[in-house]
Structures are given as C-alpha cells and as structure tokens.
Write an enzyme that holds these catalytic residues in place. Sequence first.
Site, PDB file in Angstrom:
ATOM      1  N   ASP A  41       0.881  -1.164   0.000  1.00 39.63           N
ATOM      2  CA  ASP A  41       0.000   0.000   0.000  1.00 39.63           C
ATOM      3  C   ASP A  41       0.927   1.226   0.000  1.00 39.63           C
ATOM      4  OD1 ASP A  41      -2.088   1.784   0.067  1.00 39.63           O
ATOM      5  OD2 ASP A  41      -3.123   0.852   1.755  1.00 39.63           O
TER       6      ASP A  41
HETATM    7  C1  BGC Z   1      -4.983   3.386   0.142  1.00 41.19           C
HETATM    8  C2  BGC Z   1      -5.080   2.406  -1.004  1.00 41.19           C
HETATM    9  C3  BGC Z   1      -4.924   3.135  -2.317  1.00 41.19           C
HETATM   10  C4  BGC Z   1      -3.605   3.893  -2.306  1.00 41.19           C
HETATM   11  C5  BGC Z   1      -3.339   4.667  -3.576  1.00 41.19           C
HETATM   12  C6  BGC Z   1      -3.751   4.270   0.046  1.00 41.19           C
HETATM   13  O1  BGC Z   1      -3.818   5.300   0.965  1.00 41.19           O
HETATM   14  O2  BGC Z   1      -4.983   2.685   1.367  1.00 41.19           O
HETATM   15  O3  BGC Z   1      -6.303   1.734  -0.971  1.00 41.19           O
HETATM   16  O4  BGC Z   1      -4.969   2.250  -3.381  1.00 41.19           O
HETATM   17  O5  BGC Z   1      -3.612   4.808  -1.221  1.00 41.19           O
HETATM   18  O6  BGC Z   1      -4.180   5.765  -3.667  1.00 41.19           O
END
Ligand code: BGC
Length: 768
Positions: free
Chosen positions: A270
């Site tokens: 993530d």
């Molecule tokens: C989130 C993810 C997301 C990523 C990119 C993170 O803060 O937890 O679900 O895909 O950001 O935006």
Amino acid sequence: MASAELQYLPSAQKSQTSTVQTNAPYLTDAASIDRVIRAMTLEEKAKFVVGVGMPGFTRGPFEITGAVGGTYGIPRLGIPELRMADGPAGLRIRPTRPGQTQTYYATAFPIATSLASTWDTAVAKVVGEAQGNEVKEYGIDMFLAPALNIHRNPLNGRNFEYYSEDPLISGKIAASVVNGIQSNGVGATIKHFAANNQETNRMIIDTIVSQRALREIYLKGFEIAVKESRPWAVMSSYNKINGTYASENTDLLTAVLRKDWGFKGFVMTDWFAGKDPVEQMKAGNDLIMPGASKKSNLIKLAVISGRLDEKVLDRNIKNILQIIIQTPEFKKYQNSDRPDLKAHAMVARTAAAEGMVLLRNKDHALPISKNKKIALFGNTQIETIKGGTGSGDVNAAYTVSIADGLTDAGYELNQELLSKYKVYINSLRQQEPYKIKPNPWGEDFGKVVPVIPERPLEENEIASAAKGNDFGMIVIGRNSGEAEDRKVVKGDYLLSDAEKDMISRVSSEFRKQGKKVAVILNIGGPIEVASWRDKVDSILLAWQPGQEAGNAVADIVSGKVNPAGKLTTTFPLKYSDVPSAVNFPGTPASNPVKVIYQEDIYVGYRYYTTFRVKTAYEFGYGLSYTNFNISDVKISEGKKFKDNLSLSAMVENTGSVPGREVVQVYVSAPDGNLEKPAVELKAFSKTKELKPYQRQLLHFNLNAKDLASFDEEKSAWILEKGTYTVKVGASSENIKGSATFTVDHEMIVQKVSDVLKPKVDFKRLTKQ
Ligand code: BGC
C-alpha cells in the site's frame, strides 16, 4: 568506495557496459523474461522494484492526471512504465486536464457493500467489466481494486469499500469483480492484504489475531478471490500482523499467498507502507509503492553489502514482468479516452437498485404509485451521497439526487418544501464552515463537503405537508472515508437530535392524516436504527448507490425494481453488542498501537447467532414486495459425507408481483476438538426473476474444503466427525428448511503452512 561495493564491481561494470550494448535482450514474451533480467544492471533492478513516485508527493503528475502510481520503465530492454489508479467504486482519475476541454469523468458505481448486498455474482461481474473498460480506455494498466477486508466492526471508516462481515460472500463477489475487470486485459489488485480492518493508526497498528481467525475469517475471502479469479496483483496492507508489517511478512506473502494458494501475480505495498524496503523485498513484496529513490538506494546497497541476495530481487522482478507482458501498455494499446459512460451509468443504476435492502415495509407502504404526491424531508434528498471519501472516491460527471430521481420518475414532490431545502442548503454552502472546499489531498480526491445540520423544521410546515401530500419520505445521509474511523456519536453512528426530531414529528403528523412515512438511508455502513424504526412504515437502505443514486432509489420506490438485496453486514441493536466493540480501535485508547482480535472467529453473525444476541437486522436479511417460500431442502448423496455434497432447494414466489430471492445455505458443524459457530454461510444463490407462483429449483455444491474448519494444532483444514446440519433460508435467522449429514471420521482436508502465530497470549472468545 566501500569494500563491499568493490566486491560488487563485476556487476557494476556490467551496468556501464550494458547501457552501450546494442544487442541487449528485449522484453517480448514470457520466454524473454529471464534474459531481460540477466541484462538488467543492479541499479536498474533496484529501481524497477520501486514505483516511480506519487504525484503531489514525490513527483509531478502523470500524463493521466489522477493516476496514483507507476512502475519504472527501462526502454532499452523494452520494459514500459505501467500506470495504476484507484477504485473500488470506479476509476479515480482527475476529470479535467490543464489546457484541454475534453473531460475524463469516470462512472461512480455503488459502493462495495452495496454491490455485495446484491448477492449476485453476475451483477458484480458486469460492474467489473464496465470498470475495467474505463480503466483500459483511460490508459491505465492496473486498477487498485477491489478491496475485501472484513467488516470486523461497523465503525471502520472504509467499510464502504469492503463487501461484508463474511468471507465467503466477500470472496465470491471479489472474484466476480476481478474476472469482470480482467476480461478487458487490464489488471485487478485485491487489497488490503490482510487484517486491515480499521483506519485509526492504520500505518502502525499491530493486529493480534489467532491463526484460526486469520485463516477462517480474514484470509478466506482473499483465498477465494486468488483461486477463482487469478488477480494480477495483491496489495499488502499497512498494518502489522502479530508483530510484523504485512508488507514485510514472508509468512503472509510467500508461505500463505504463493505456497498455500498458488498466487502467480505480483505483490505491491500500500502507499508508503512498512518501514524496511529490504525486508519487503525478502518477504515477497515485489513492488514498493508509490516509490522514492531512497528506497531503491537502500535496496541497491543491501545487495552490495550482502544483506539482500540479488536472486530475491530477480524473483520479484520476474513476478512483475510476467504481468507487464499482459498489459495494454506493453501491447501498445491505443486507448480512446472515450469509454461508453452512458452504458456504464445504466450498469451502475441496475447494480445500485439490486443492492438496495428493504429493511421494513409495514402494510406494503412501498412501492408508491406514480400519481402520489410525496413530501420529501432531509438535506440528503438534495445533496445525495454517491460514495465514500478518500482514495475510494470517484470523480463522476454527476450524482442524481434523490429529489431529482423521484421527480424524473414522475412523482410530484412538494415544491414548497423542496425549494426551502434548496434555499437553505445553498445559503449555508456560501458560509463558513459549510463551504465546499478543495481536498487537501489534492484535486484528484473529490471535494471536502462539510456536513450541514438538518434544516430546522418549522412548526406548521410538517402539518401542512401531511395534509397536502400522500406520502412522507425522509432521507438520512452519512459519509465516511479513508484515514478516519466512524464514531458512536450523534450525527454518525447515532441519529442527531435534529434527525430524531424530524422522524418523530413527520411520522406523527402523517399518521394523524392516515398517511405513511418511509425513511431512505443513504449511508455507507450501519447506524443505530432500533430506537426509531417503529415510528416509520418503511425503511429502504439505499446505501451510497453511486452516481445514479436518485434514479435507482426511484426504481425501487416505484416498484419498477422489486427490492432483492440482502444485508451482508449486521445492523446491531446497539453498538455495545458488537463483539469487537471493546477491542476497537485498540490500546492504549488515546493512541492505539495494537488491537487484539479477542472475539476471534466470532465476527458478525457468527457471534450474534452463537451467543444469541438479538440484532436490529441480521446478516442476510432483506424484504421484497412479494413473498417467497423455500422448501424441499434435499441432499442428494444420502446421509454420509464422502467428499462432495449436492444440495437442492425449491423456491416459489407466493406473492403477487415478480421478484428475486437470495437463498442462503448455512451449515451448523458439530463441536469437536474445535468449537464451531452456530451457523456459517457456505453457499448462496439468487433466483432469476420469478413470476407469482413460479418456482425454481436451486442447486448447491459443497466440498470438504468448503465445510472444513482450521485446526491450529495440525495447521490444516479439517472436517471433524459428527452430524452436520445444512440450513437453507432467507437470512441467518430465518431458516426455512434443513437437512443433516454425517462425517464418520475426521478428515484432514488440506495441510497448510504453519505460520502467522501470535507472539503473545491473549484470551479468545469461546463458547465454553
Ligand atoms: C490506500 C489504497 C490506495 C492507495 C493509492 C492508500 O492510501 O490505502 O487503498 O490504493 O492509497 O491511492
């Protein structure tokens, strides 16, 4: 130069020579991958396993504004850069680009919980197909969706992005969505792997959880999705699991995901997750997102110093390249930037209506015929909420409000009330603190829309609305999103005083006139309903239904669509009944660093049914405008289980209008060495549309793995001996028929890696 670096000289020299080399291998297909990796310099390898940064943080915007990540390209070896963008309710990119008149709106589909509430894998697949088409036509390779964490607690601010408290429905819906997305030749990314069930301190929280709860609850949906849809990628989560960051967790990412389940795609972190890029590499987290040069430097230095075996890098690179060769970018697909948004809006509308759950409908108050006059109350009739906030938001061209949807469907709305609401909202939106603001996270994340207090209702306006209209309708709205959990406070989990007052006064005035009142819940997750539900005739849980919200609500209100959605998440009587309430969001309360999953396997209905705790609306619940009879539950193989079981049940529409029924198959397994929840969902199916008195025989198949429980001692899925009862019904509490079978001797169904053991002892909830 440090001595370690000197030792590495041959490879470093390779890097210099290979840049001038003209006959470097080129990435053409799977067979070329090993050669390409051999030709990569260490520098290139270390850069390749780290993303190219995130717009607004570590770099400028991508050519597709709103894309949140990309992989590193190496043109001399024919390796293109991939582009990634968010979901899950639709593609999140920026709708406008500087200097261009063309717009890049994406379709806002209903939120994940709503999609799961359809219990319809075919609908989920069609939504996935439409989403994947937008991903492809807007030039993205990897969609960062779907998300399938478990609704462990109703307060998780991101539950709307997730399907259910149950892993079977989560896994099945996710697999259908992934299959739909990937049918376009773009990748799906299932996230957030794993046990990422809260937003409070999500980047550091240590989830302490038993192996059994992990296998049976928190990993199970991912296992189903991996096996049934082969997603191109998995996104590891922010949190730690039993002391180790998910993204640095070899047990999770290599032993479970690859060895036990046979995952063949690549794993990405993530965004900004974990601490140590070298540990991430070793664990089998192939790609670090969004990426920064510091991380690739650390990886390079680790290889040079001997802390990281270059073979590990090669392995991870191979995992990524195997996917890259399937992408539109690699295949030089010329995207149109013009997906068929009109067609997708229809998909969104159909799915939204299918996902709505009729919670209450006294004396058939709904549907309402179109010649009726409706008095509509509540701010959210105007500012209808299409979906939650944060990375799961979608920049849609519009949201059809509930007021507009009902009007367009032909209802006569009380204009005086409507205009009072419009004036009130418009005037507050001009003032602080209610002005709609740009999102501090950036333009790609939608706008910040502060909550406006309910418009105070004047003394006589309700009475006159009750006299002059046929029906009262109240819209209650809630929103939540990334980075913050919800709270048990008025205006969030609880109704605000103004909302309570509105419900009481509207219902008493309309009842005085012998008229009916319905509440439309435009919410992303459970709220308290028990204290007020008896005051109204109908409650329609519309969820956050995406951009076609108002039209889909009108489809149900008018009876054009007969509601057939069912809850995939329990509405408790009160928050303190939630099994994880005492362990959410963790300890110390002031700033949680760990959260203990003491409720263990007793999540959601597994708890309420086993411990006989009454709920407001149970898992699987949902009404229809017609009635169904479920009968003739039969097991075809006789009473003794061998390795497979076929089951059938007859469904009949016994009411007066056409409709569909969701039939749920629960199993009560005998307690043996392992105790079992009272019931567990093991299969489900939705009928086709049945006309009055029409019947359909539904078939289900269960194998030993479907029925097995996880034994920590043996590190295996086992089927214990004894009598099993299959319970077929219309909800977890409304069982219509059952059949039994026996297992003669314990069966070890599947041995798996003995990993992810908690490092500390903790008390687990048990029946004993
Ligand atoms: C989130 C993810 C997301 C990523 C990119 C993170 O803060 O937890 O679900 O895909 O950001 O935006």
